[in-house]
Design a protein around this motif. Structure first.
Motif, PDB file in Angstrom:
ATOM      1  N   CYS A 157       0.859  -1.186   0.000  1.00 58.72           N
ATOM      2  CA  CYS A 157       0.000   0.000   0.000  1.00 58.72           C
ATOM      3  C   CYS A 157       0.897   1.240   0.000  1.00 58.72           C
ATOM      4  O   CYS A 157       1.494   1.587   1.015  1.00 58.72           O
ATOM      5  N   GLY A 158       1.016   1.866  -1.163  1.00 60.71           N
ATOM      6  CA  GLY A 158       1.708   3.141  -1.237  1.00 60.71           C
ATOM      7  C   GLY A 158       3.212   3.076  -1.336  1.00 60.71           C
ATOM      8  O   GLY A 158       3.877   4.069  -1.043  1.00 60.71           O
ATOM      9  N   LEU A 159       3.779   1.928  -1.745  1.00 62.85           N
ATOM     10  CA  LEU A 159       5.227   1.864  -1.901  1.00 62.85           C
ATOM     11  C   LEU A 159       5.645   1.908  -3.370  1.00 62.85           C
ATOM     12  O   LEU A 159       6.491   2.720  -3.744  1.00 62.85           O
ATOM     13  N   PHE A 160       5.066   1.055  -4.190  1.00 64.47           N
ATOM     14  CA  PHE A 160       5.478   1.000  -5.593  1.00 64.47           C
ATOM     15  C   PHE A 160       5.442   2.379  -6.254  1.00 64.47           C
ATOM     16  O   PHE A 160       6.317   2.722  -7.051  1.00 64.47           O
ATOM     17  N   HIS A 161       4.469   3.192  -5.902  1.00 62.69           N
ATOM     18  CA  HIS A 161       4.300   4.466  -6.623  1.00 62.69           C
ATOM     19  C   HIS A 161       5.348   5.522  -6.264  1.00 62.69           C
ATOM     20  O   HIS A 161       5.327   6.609  -6.843  1.00 62.69           O
ATOM     21  N   ILE A 162       6.262   5.223  -5.347  1.00 58.37           N
ATOM     22  CA  ILE A 162       7.349   6.191  -5.123  1.00 58.37           C
ATOM     23  C   ILE A 162       8.518   5.953  -6.072  1.00 58.37           C
ATOM     24  O   ILE A 162       9.399   6.787  -6.192  1.00 58.37           O
ATOM     25  N   PHE A 163       8.528   4.791  -6.724  1.00 57.62           N
ATOM     26  CA  PHE A 163       9.672   4.414  -7.545  1.00 57.62           C
ATOM     27  C   PHE A 163       9.485   4.785  -9.010  1.00 57.62           C
ATOM     28  O   PHE A 163       8.367   4.759  -9.533  1.00 57.62           O
ATOM     29  N   ASP A 164      10.605   5.085  -9.666  1.00 63.11           N
ATOM     30  CA  ASP A 164      10.620   5.160 -11.126  1.00 63.11           C
ATOM     31  C   ASP A 164      11.999   4.723 -11.600  1.00 63.11           C
ATOM     32  O   ASP A 164      12.900   4.457 -10.797  1.00 63.11           O
ATOM     33  N   GLY A 165      12.164   4.598 -12.905  1.00 64.14           N
ATOM     34  CA  GLY A 165      13.465   4.275 -13.475  1.00 64.14           C
ATOM     35  C   GLY A 165      14.077   3.010 -12.903  1.00 64.14           C
ATOM     36  O   GLY A 165      13.425   1.976 -12.772  1.00 64.14           O
ATOM     37  N   ASP A 166      15.376   3.098 -12.561  1.00 61.06           N
ATOM     38  CA  ASP A 166      16.105   1.938 -12.063  1.00 61.06           C
ATOM     39  C   ASP A 166      15.524   1.403 -10.761  1.00 61.06           C
ATOM     40  O   ASP A 166      15.535   0.189 -10.520  1.00 61.06           O
ATOM     41  N   ASP A 167      15.029   2.286  -9.904  1.00 59.35           N
ATOM     42  CA  ASP A 167      14.447   1.840  -8.636  1.00 59.35           C
ATOM     43  C   ASP A 167      13.194   1.005  -8.874  1.00 59.35           C
ATOM     44  O   ASP A 167      12.967   0.003  -8.188  1.00 59.35           O
ATOM     45  N   ARG A 168      12.391   1.399  -9.841  1.00 55.21           N
ATOM     46  CA  ARG A 168      11.183   0.629 -10.148  1.00 55.21           C
ATOM     47  C   ARG A 168      11.563  -0.749 -10.682  1.00 55.21           C
ATOM     48  O   ARG A 168      10.964  -1.761 -10.297  1.00 55.21           O
ATOM     49  N   ALA A 169      12.560  -0.804 -11.541  1.00 51.58           N
ATOM     50  CA  ALA A 169      13.010  -2.088 -12.085  1.00 51.58           C
ATOM     51  C   ALA A 169      13.593  -2.962 -10.981  1.00 51.58           C
ATOM     52  O   ALA A 169      13.344  -4.183 -10.934  1.00 51.58           O
ATOM     53  N   ALA A 170      14.365  -2.365 -10.077  1.00 45.77           N
ATOM     54  CA  ALA A 170      14.947  -3.124  -8.973  1.00 45.77           C
ATOM     55  C   ALA A 170      13.867  -3.679  -8.060  1.00 45.77           C
ATOM     56  O   ALA A 170      13.969  -4.813  -7.557  1.00 45.77           O
ATOM     57  N   TYR A 171      12.821  -2.893  -7.843  1.00 49.37           N
ATOM     58  CA  TYR A 171      11.712  -3.335  -7.002  1.00 49.37           C
ATOM     59  C   TYR A 171      11.006  -4.537  -7.637  1.00 49.37           C
ATOM     60  O   TYR A 171      10.719  -5.528  -6.958  1.00 49.37           O
ATOM     61  N   ALA A 172      10.734  -4.464  -8.936  1.00 48.39           N
ATOM     62  CA  ALA A 172      10.073  -5.578  -9.619  1.00 48.39           C
ATOM     63  C   ALA A 172      10.938  -6.835  -9.585  1.00 48.39           C
ATOM     64  O   ALA A 172      10.437  -7.943  -9.345  1.00 48.39           O
ATOM     65  N   ASP A 173      12.245  -6.685  -9.803  1.00 54.41           N
ATOM     66  CA  ASP A 173      13.159  -7.824  -9.718  1.00 54.41           C
ATOM     67  C   ASP A 173      13.154  -8.416  -8.308  1.00 54.41           C
ATOM     68  O   ASP A 173      13.180  -9.638  -8.124  1.00 54.41           O
ATOM     69  N   SER A 174      13.158  -7.541  -7.330  1.00 55.56           N
ATOM     70  CA  SER A 174      13.179  -7.953  -5.938  1.00 55.56           C
ATOM     71  C   SER A 174      11.942  -8.782  -5.598  1.00 55.56           C
ATOM     72  O   SER A 174      12.030  -9.828  -4.945  1.00 55.56           O
ATOM     73  N   LEU A 175      10.787  -8.332  -6.056  1.00 55.26           N
ATOM     74  CA  LEU A 175       9.546  -9.062  -5.823  1.00 55.26           C
ATOM     75  C   LEU A 175       9.607 -10.471  -6.392  1.00 55.26           C
ATOM     76  O   LEU A 175       9.207 -11.442  -5.737  1.00 55.26           O
ATOM     77  N   ARG A 176      10.097 -10.587  -7.619  1.00 55.13           N
ATOM     78  CA  ARG A 176      10.152 -11.907  -8.254  1.00 55.13           C
ATOM     79  C   ARG A 176      11.006 -12.885  -7.445  1.00 55.13           C
ATOM     80  O   ARG A 176      10.757 -14.087  -7.463  1.00 55.13           O
ATOM     81  N   SER A 177      11.989 -12.357  -6.725  1.00 57.40           N
ATOM     82  CA  SER A 177      12.907 -13.224  -5.988  1.00 57.40           C
ATOM     83  C   SER A 177      12.273 -13.878  -4.768  1.00 57.40           C
ATOM     84  O   SER A 177      12.803 -14.868  -4.262  1.00 57.40           O
ATOM     85  N   VAL A 178      11.161 -13.348  -4.284  1.00 58.65           N
ATOM     86  CA  VAL A 178      10.583 -13.876  -3.040  1.00 58.65           C
ATOM     87  C   VAL A 178       9.183 -14.456  -3.215  1.00 58.65           C
ATOM     88  O   VAL A 178       8.600 -14.967  -2.249  1.00 58.65           O
ATOM     89  N   VAL A 179       8.620 -14.361  -4.418  1.00 61.31           N
ATOM     90  CA  VAL A 179       7.273 -14.879  -4.659  1.00 61.31           C
ATOM     91  C   VAL A 179       7.361 -16.103  -5.566  1.00 61.31           C
ATOM     92  O   VAL A 179       7.811 -15.999  -6.711  1.00 61.31           O
ATOM     93  N   PRO A 180       6.946 -17.268  -5.100  1.00 59.66           N
ATOM     94  CA  PRO A 180       7.006 -18.463  -5.932  1.00 59.66           C
ATOM     95  C   PRO A 180       5.907 -18.455  -6.994  1.00 59.66           C
ATOM     96  O   PRO A 180       4.967 -17.657  -6.914  1.00 59.66           O
ATOM     97  N   VAL A 181       6.036 -19.337  -7.966  1.00 61.25           N
ATOM     98  CA  VAL A 181       5.002 -19.473  -8.996  1.00 61.25           C
ATOM     99  C   VAL A 181       3.659 -19.748  -8.318  1.00 61.25           C
ATOM    100  O   VAL A 181       3.556 -20.582  -7.416  1.00 61.25           O
ATOM    101  N   GLY A 182       2.659 -18.994  -8.723  1.00 62.02           N
ATOM    102  CA  GLY A 182       1.336 -19.097  -8.121  1.00 62.02           C
ATOM    103  C   GLY A 182       1.104 -18.115  -6.998  1.00 62.02           C
ATOM    104  O   GLY A 182      -0.041 -17.934  -6.553  1.00 62.02           O
ATOM    105  N   GLY A 183       2.167 -17.462  -6.494  1.00 59.26           N
ATOM    106  CA  GLY A 183       2.018 -16.465  -5.443  1.00 59.26           C
ATOM    107  C   GLY A 183       1.339 -15.209  -5.971  1.00 59.26           C
ATOM    108  O   GLY A 183       1.312 -14.949  -7.172  1.00 59.26           O
ATOM    109  N   ARG A 184       0.818 -14.410  -5.061  1.00 57.95           N
ATOM    110  CA  ARG A 184       0.049 -13.216  -5.445  1.00 57.95           C
ATOM    111  C   ARG A 184       0.700 -11.942  -4.901  1.00 57.95           C
ATOM    112  O   ARG A 184       1.302 -11.941  -3.823  1.00 57.95           O
ATOM    113  N   TYR A 185       0.531 -10.864  -5.662  1.00 63.27           N
ATOM    114  CA  TYR A 185       0.971  -9.527  -5.261  1.00 63.27           C
ATOM    115  C   TYR A 185      -0.211  -8.589  -5.427  1.00 63.27           C
ATOM    116  O   TYR A 185      -0.823  -8.529  -6.500  1.00 63.27           O
ATOM    117  N   PHE A 186      -0.557  -7.890  -4.355  1.00 64.38           N
ATOM    118  CA  PHE A 186      -1.642  -6.926  -4.378  1.00 64.38           C
ATOM    119  C   PHE A 186      -1.078  -5.551  -4.036  1.00 64.38           C
ATOM    120  O   PHE A 186      -0.409  -5.384  -3.015  1.00 64.38           O
TER     121      PHE A 186
END
Length: 207
Positions: free
Chosen positions: A118-147
């Motif tokens: 809630c209210g974190l992703f929207h502070i990022f842009d550019g490299d930080d946004r890409a790093a955040y998306a990469d970071s998420l993939r590292s901890v969510v297994p196939v079938g996991g959910r992100y809201f």
């Protein structure tokens, strides 16, 4: 998040310390879960091991703990985390709170079935946004959910350095490794206006 300050967790573009944003109660700290996330909980969409990113004073991690789930919240504001731990003790709920950067989730060495933002992703842009998306993939297994609840481009007012998100930006950020289940209009409640902030509620599944 909302207000004259840029975000409750940290602002990568200024020297403001995360703790500075919790010296007094900020408008996004409403003392309860956001209705959009509470609806997800009631619908049974929040399951398994839960990670609350940019948890602030912990309402969504505590909501998950109240469902009997294994709940962890992370933030960079140590005073907010201290408040979250106090709430957990007062409410008799078991949740872990850690000081950690959401762009470095792999360092946690854990996997989570449900991630709330809630209210974190929207502070990022550019490299930080890409790093955040990469970071998420590292901890969510196939079938996991992100809201995610993030400021929408439909919101007419300006709030610090928050990036108002378009559907296209969300789709582009999560094009790799995710299925976009829905991007729906929603509201982020705040204490300073009864109308709240226009937002997107984003639901993704790891593929």
């Amino acid at each position: 998040m909302p207000g004259s300050t840029p975000h409750p967790h940290y602002d990568p573009e200024t020297s403001r310390k995360p703790e500075d944003l919790y010296i007094s109660r900020p408008p996004w700290d409403i003392g309860r879960p956001q209705p959009a996330f509470l609806d997800l909980a009631h619908a049974g969409a929040i399951k398994g091991r839960v990670l609350d990113l940019g948890c602030g004073t912990g309402e969504h991690a505590l909501m998950a703990a109240g469902l009997g789930l294994d709940a962890t919240g992370i933030d960079l504001a140590s005073n907010a985390l201290h408040a979250a731990e106090n709430k957990a003790r007062e409410r008799g709920r078991r949740a872990r709170f850690r000081r950690h950067d959401a762009r470095q989730l792999a360092d946690l060495g854990e996997q989570f079935d449900t991630v709330l933002d809630c209210g974190l992703f929207h502070i990022f842009d550019g490299d930080d946004r890409a790093a955040y998306a990469d970071s998420l993939r590292s901890v969510v297994p196939v079938g996991g959910r992100y809201f995610m609840l993030g400021f929408s481009d439909r919101e007419p007012t300006e709030w610090g350095r928050v990036h108002k998100l378009t559907r296209e930006e969300v789709e582009a950020a999560f094009a790799d490794g995710w299925r976009i289940d829905s991007i729906e209009p929603a509201t982020i409640d705040i204490t300073t206006t009864p109308d709240g902030i226009q937002a997107w509620l984003v639901a993704l599944t790891r593929i």
